[in-house]
Design a protein around this motif. Sequence first.
Motif, PDB file in Angstrom:
ATOM      1  N   ASP A   1      -5.316  -1.011  -5.143  1.00 40.05           N
ATOM      2  CA  ASP A   1      -4.654  -1.184  -3.845  1.00 40.05           C
ATOM      3  C   ASP A   1      -5.645  -1.658  -2.788  1.00 40.05           C
ATOM      4  O   ASP A   1      -5.348  -2.541  -1.980  1.00 40.05           O
ATOM      5  N   ARG A   2      -6.859  -1.068  -2.773  1.00 41.13           N
ATOM      6  CA  ARG A   2      -7.855  -1.489  -1.779  1.00 41.13           C
ATOM      7  C   ARG A   2      -8.339  -2.902  -2.051  1.00 41.13           C
ATOM      8  O   ARG A   2      -8.593  -3.675  -1.126  1.00 41.13           O
TER       9      ARG A   2
ATOM     10  N   ARG B   1       0.830  -1.202   0.000  1.00 41.71           N
ATOM     11  CA  ARG B   1       0.000   0.000   0.000  1.00 41.71           C
ATOM     12  C   ARG B   1       0.871   1.261   0.000  1.00 41.71           C
ATOM     13  O   ARG B   1       0.578   2.237  -0.689  1.00 41.71           O
ATOM     14  N   ALA B   2       1.960   1.236   0.778  1.00 41.81           N
ATOM     15  CA  ALA B   2       2.848   2.394   0.823  1.00 41.81           C
ATOM     16  C   ALA B   2       3.514   2.614  -0.526  1.00 41.81           C
ATOM     17  O   ALA B   2       3.741   3.756  -0.933  1.00 41.81           O
TER      18      ALA B   2
ATOM     19  N   ARG C   1      -4.790   7.761 -11.018  1.00 38.94           N
ATOM     20  CA  ARG C   1      -4.712   7.690  -9.558  1.00 38.94           C
ATOM     21  C   ARG C   1      -5.864   6.879  -8.968  1.00 38.94           C
ATOM     22  O   ARG C   1      -5.677   6.052  -8.079  1.00 38.94           O
TER      23      ARG C   1
ATOM     24  N   ASP D   1       1.032   4.396  -2.708  1.00 35.96           N
ATOM     25  CA  ASP D   1       0.900   5.798  -2.279  1.00 35.96           C
ATOM     26  C   ASP D   1       2.089   6.626  -2.739  1.00 35.96           C
ATOM     27  O   ASP D   1       1.935   7.791  -3.135  1.00 35.96           O
ATOM     28  N   SER D   2       3.289   6.049  -2.661  1.00 39.01           N
ATOM     29  CA  SER D   2       4.472   6.808  -3.085  1.00 39.01           C
ATOM     30  C   SER D   2       4.430   7.114  -4.570  1.00 39.01           C
ATOM     31  O   SER D   2       4.828   8.198  -5.007  1.00 39.01           O
TER      32      SER D   2
ATOM     33  N   ALA E   1      -5.611   3.433  -6.830  1.00 43.39           N
ATOM     34  CA  ALA E   1      -6.140   3.378  -5.461  1.00 43.39           C
ATOM     35  C   ALA E   1      -7.128   2.224  -5.318  1.00 43.39           C
ATOM     36  O   ALA E   1      -7.125   1.504  -4.320  1.00 43.39           O
TER      37      ALA E   1
ATOM     38  N   ARG F   1       1.668   7.528  -6.366  1.00 42.48           N
ATOM     39  CA  ARG F   1       0.688   8.599  -6.555  1.00 42.48           C
ATOM     40  C   ARG F   1       1.254   9.945  -6.128  1.00 42.48           C
ATOM     41  O   ARG F   1       1.065  10.960  -6.811  1.00 42.48           O
ATOM     42  N   THR F   2       1.966   9.982  -5.014  1.00 39.34           N
ATOM     43  CA  THR F   2       2.549  11.233  -4.539  1.00 39.34           C
ATOM     44  C   THR F   2       3.569  11.764  -5.536  1.00 39.34           C
ATOM     45  O   THR F   2       3.619  12.972  -5.812  1.00 39.34           O
TER      46      THR F   2
END
Length: 782
Positions: free
Chosen positions: A108-109, A45-46, A101, A49-50, A105, A52-53
């Motif tokens: 990921d979920r 998950r991290a 994005r 997120d990285s 996401a 997407r960031t």
Amino acid sequence: MEAWVSPIAGAGGRGRGGDDSAFSFLSKGWREVRDSASADLRLMRARADSLRTLADRELEHLLASASTPLAAPPPPLAVGAPIAELEFVRKQIQPKISELRRQYASRDRELGRRVLERWVPPRGATSARVDLSGITAIRNAIVSEARDAEKWRRTAWNGEADTEEKEWEVVRMIRVGLKELERRSQSSELLGGFRGTGELVEKFKSSLKSFNMESEGYKEVPPLDITETLANLIRQSGPFLDQFGLRRDLCDKLVETLYSKQNHSLSAEATLVGNDSLADDLDLRIASVLQSTGYHTDDGFWNEPTKYEVSDTKRHIAVVTTASLPWMTGTAVNPLFRAAYLAKSEKQDVTLVVPWLCRSDQELVYPYSVTFNSPEEQETYIRNWVDERLGFASNFKISFYPGKFSKERRSILPAGDTSQFISSREADIAILEEPEHLNWYHHGKRWTEKFNHVVGIVHTNYLEYIKREKNGALQAFLVKHINNWVTRAYCDKVLRLSAATQDLPKSIVCNVHGVNPKFLKIGDKLTADREGGQQSFSKGAYFLGKMVWAKGYRELVDLLAKHKGDLEGFKLDVYGSGEDSQEVHSTARKLDLNLKFFKGMDHADDSLHRYKVFINPSISDVLCTATAEALAMGKFVVCAEHPSNEFFMSFPNCLTYKTSDEFVARVKEAMAREPQPLTPEERYNLSWEAATERFMEYSDLDKVLNDNSSPRLRETRSRRTSQPSFSNAVDGGLAFAHRCLTGSEVLRLATGAIPGTRDYDEQHCADMGLLPPQVQHPLYGW
């Protein structure tokens, strides 16, 4: 699983105590597995997120950079182009990024939810005997879901996803748009308009590149297949095929047909854009495969890097030899001292390049069962040995190349290209100890192409050894011409230690060897003892050498057998070990010779100091190191009048003979009187300081090192880039032919090479930390 649980339960004792202990142990293991699975999910998950960031940050940076030039009024002729391009970014690219994005996401979920759905906790988890099959279920669920995610990413990136999974098309759409953007910006610049667009394009390109590299870091890249390799070969061979009338558009069509049949096929947008996009896709595909292997090099066979450029910094010398300590042979000891004394002046950096043997070969070669687990261990051994014998600290590097021991030839042969273990940044001057030996099966770069100056030093009279073997005359004839071939092709100059060696092209005779300083100190001590009234030599005669017939044992046995009556009462102690030990011992017993045998040992051992006479009848040596050591210790030496002993004949303690009768006379003379002490001049001539001076002079290194702008050096560096002379063309042709022949495993084996030594093997990779040969020299690395 039951078989694994039962012994644990039994180990805890009978009854409930054992069951409780087993249940406690398994419960702890269960918690560790559960925690590990949770940590893996959090890490995945991290990671998402990285990504997407990173995408958000790069896009914001892009838009911020684009808004700055618009603050100033643009010129009238270029107003339309930048505004249209910014509208392209805001209206088309930004919505695609947002959609991307959301898709990531949701994936990921879904990942965590599907893992939990696919795993059902096992029944009876609270019982004493836990069924651990649940662990396997969790692992299978995670692996299955990870494979689905990887498949989704791979198919989406390559344009093979379903209609709902087309979000990765944004990347190709951006690339096509950027090409159009560049074209418009170039037109605007020609009109004298807004130049900020070019910067915008470059910033956006770098953003996409960083985003792509971030995402590819953890992807598994499939290797190139045959059709992709063929497509790349045809594309690069376009100018060559054009000479045969094959049109360029036909080549491009053939490349497109080959490449589009693969799983990593061209997208529709790439095909529409044209050949440039095709070339980009194929280049990116090859680059991704190369990156995934971990392969990196700064040079290659076809794209030879720029040679070492001489500057105000130190020059570099690489001393490459065919043996290493603890094997006490001349090609291990003498190059070691040469490297130490060349580095002593600190005017140049020196690297000693020695062979690394795997454990099985070490056990065959190194004495007293000495073996090493790593090159670092052997380097420590070598440094300790040489520092004990030098009067100064050694200041040179040690590098290793893969080697294999040949039982038939009783020597070490290189495995792979030895020159690749010397960095191109340090490939300035090469000293090849035994150049013919190093290059018999050399299948790699030409030494004189990689280095500015190459000097060969001939140590061994191979023809003399070969003549003693079966069919020796024919073998010696072939080896003679091969030695001429390789030394001419790979050396600028060749130094022969004595005239006993084969007369090679570009060669000159000069002894460039010295003696270990320890022997000179022993000689000084014995001289001091004599001057103090003590007896220097209390023992008689001895012989020392590796126990093989060719090392002088045949001549020794024949001389003593022939003159047994003339030398009645003469005793000789023999020190040596080797492959022919049993035969030598049995022959001496059969002939009833007055010989006493001892195992081989270091010539500097205390037990050998008090011998007065060293007997050496060998005529196969080029320049016997043991003879020089005996003279340095102040002993008599009785040796044959032979070209190999010419350097020693000027010493008064060297007694030479031509016939067997003269041998008897020289032995009686040496046993009857005392040797003369060495004069300072004689002592210096035996030293490594004098040997290094002779080497610098006769190899032309004094000119090469001291005059960086000399015409000779400029000719050496530029002769292969300018119009070559006839001699250089012949040398180049010989080197090319040798490389072609040594590339054939059949020819290598037919001429006595060790099987599989064209490249180093897996054991060498493990010992030396090397990449496999197929990675170092990939098929697709043209």
